[in-house]
Write a protein that holds these residues in place. Structure first.
Motif, short mmCIF file in Angstrom:
data_model
loop_
_atom_site.label_atom_id
_atom_site.label_comp_id
_atom_site.label_asym_id
_atom_site.label_seq_id
_atom_site.Cartn_x
_atom_site.Cartn_y
_atom_site.Cartn_z
N ALA A 35 27.05 25.81 50.51
CA ALA A 35 27.59 27.11 50.93
C ALA A 35 26.65 28.20 50.49
CB ALA A 35 28.97 27.33 50.31
N SER A 59 29.58 33.39 50.56
CA SER A 59 30.67 32.42 50.50
C SER A 59 31.50 32.55 49.22
CB SER A 59 30.11 31.00 50.59
OG SER A 59 31.13 30.06 50.37
N GLU A 119 33.86 25.32 55.47
CA GLU A 119 33.06 26.38 54.87
C GLU A 119 32.64 27.40 55.92
OE1 GLU A 119 31.31 28.98 52.87
OE2 GLU A 119 32.11 27.30 51.71
N LYS A 120 32.92 28.67 55.63
CA LYS A 120 32.60 29.74 56.57
C LYS A 120 31.11 30.05 56.62
CE LYS A 120 34.14 34.45 57.75
NZ LYS A 120 34.98 35.59 57.31
N PHE A 121 30.42 29.81 55.50
CA PHE A 121 28.98 30.10 55.42
C PHE A 121 28.24 28.85 54.92
CE2 PHE A 121 31.27 34.09 54.65
CZ PHE A 121 30.72 34.90 55.64
N THR A 135 32.96 30.13 47.98
CA THR A 135 32.69 28.90 47.23
C THR A 135 31.75 29.16 46.07
OG1 THR A 135 33.01 27.54 49.22
CG2 THR A 135 31.77 26.55 47.41
#
Length: 316
Positions: free
Chosen positions: A231, A235, A116-118, A237
């Motif tokens: 997230a 995001s 997960e980027k965030f 997501t």
């Protein structure tokens, strides 16, 4: 039966012996509404900074002023009777608790959430780590009142966050939700938040309207909260989950309106997934939008509201 988290939120604020920080004063910017009807059948709300006024427009894990964080930790120690299971190192109890808190929070932040980027940190996991350390020194709690360990640490998380950030409803929040419900418009939450966010929102709305039934307006299936998804905005997501949720209700993205106060975290990602968008520009404390950003087609909202009940004018 143990108190639910929502019941706990209501009960704890009814106690006269507990002081709480005040909600931030609303500082309305100079902004002109931009309103026009759209073929919208559902509204996804941001909570903090849009329905709920909060300092800095979002939940914080620490207060910018160190002594206020220390005071909140002292308050937690006293409320949940933790002192007898804490270290007897020299210094104030809050110093030792701060050490435990910082270590748990840092570990969770470094762990992230897979790819997960965030990633979002779940506040109750911070307190789960702390309570388990205290239990090694014979710490116990009242399970009859608070429930299981998982339920207990959620209540501690709320108590701590409510002690460092005062919150309140934006004017007209309860009315806007009720009026949309009267028009049979689907409403959901698409928001950064924690396990206690729904209960906190419900309490804020009841300060405006004691009869508001938020569970009837926004049932559990229509709540997308960053802590649950691990997230946070912007995001993919969260917004993919919102698109799936909308499709499950027979809606296409262009029939869904997302309302938020941050162009890069709310409006931009929502536009990317084809949602209609409205920027809430009702408070300088939460509004995040520059003139240059508003010129960017990828960030420019479809509408701009300065008062929450104006959302009714966006619904055909």
């Amino acid at each position: 039966m143990p108190l639910t988290l929502e019941q706990y939120v209501e009960k704890i604020h009814a106690r006269p012996d507990l002081p709480w920080p005040s909600a931030p004063k609303i500082d309305a910017p100079k902004a002109k509404p931009s309103l026009h009807p759209m073929p919208v059948r559902a509204v996804f709300w941001t909570v903090y900074g849009t329905l709920v006024a909060i300092p800095q427009g979002e939940i914080a894990f620490e207060h910018p002023q160190e002594f206020l964080t220390a005071a909140a930790l002292e308050k937690v120690i006293k409320e949940f009777k933790m002192w007898n299971s804490m270290s007897r190192k020299p210094g104030a109890p809050s110093e030792y608790m701060r050490e435990l808190f910082n270590k748990a929070l840092t570990t969770l932040r470094l762990a992230g959430s897979g790819g997960e980027k965030f990633p979002e940190v779940q506040s109750e996991r911070v307190w789960d780590d702390i309570v388990k350390k205290l239990q090694q020194k014979d710490y116990s709690f009242d399970a009859v009142t608070y429930g299981s360990l998982g339920e207990y640490v959620q209540k501690i998380a709320y108590f701590y966050h409510a002690s460092i950030q005062g919150v309140g409803p934006y004017p007209g929040a309860a009315d806007a939700l009720k009026l949309l419900a009267d028009r049979s418009v689907f409403q959901g939450l698409l928001a950064d938040g924690q396990c206690f966010t729904f209960g906190q929102l419900q309490r804020c709305l009841r300060l405006e309207d004691p009869d508001v039934d938020l569970n009837a307006i926004i049932p559990p299936a229509l709540r997308l909260i960053s802590a649950e998804k691990k997230a946070r905005k912007p995001s993919d997501t969260l917004f993919k989950a919102a698109m799936t949720l909308a499709e499950g209700r027979g809606l296409v993205p262009s029939e869904v309106l997302h309302i938020g106060s941050n162009l890069t975290r709310d409006i931009g990602p929502a536009k990317k997934y084809g949602f209609r968008t409205a920027l809430f520009a009702g408070d300088k404390n939460s509004l995040s939008a520059t003139g240059e950003q508003l010129k960017d087609p990828a960030l420019r909202p479809d509408a701009l509201i300065t008062e929450l009940p104006q959302v009714l004018e966006l619904i055909e």
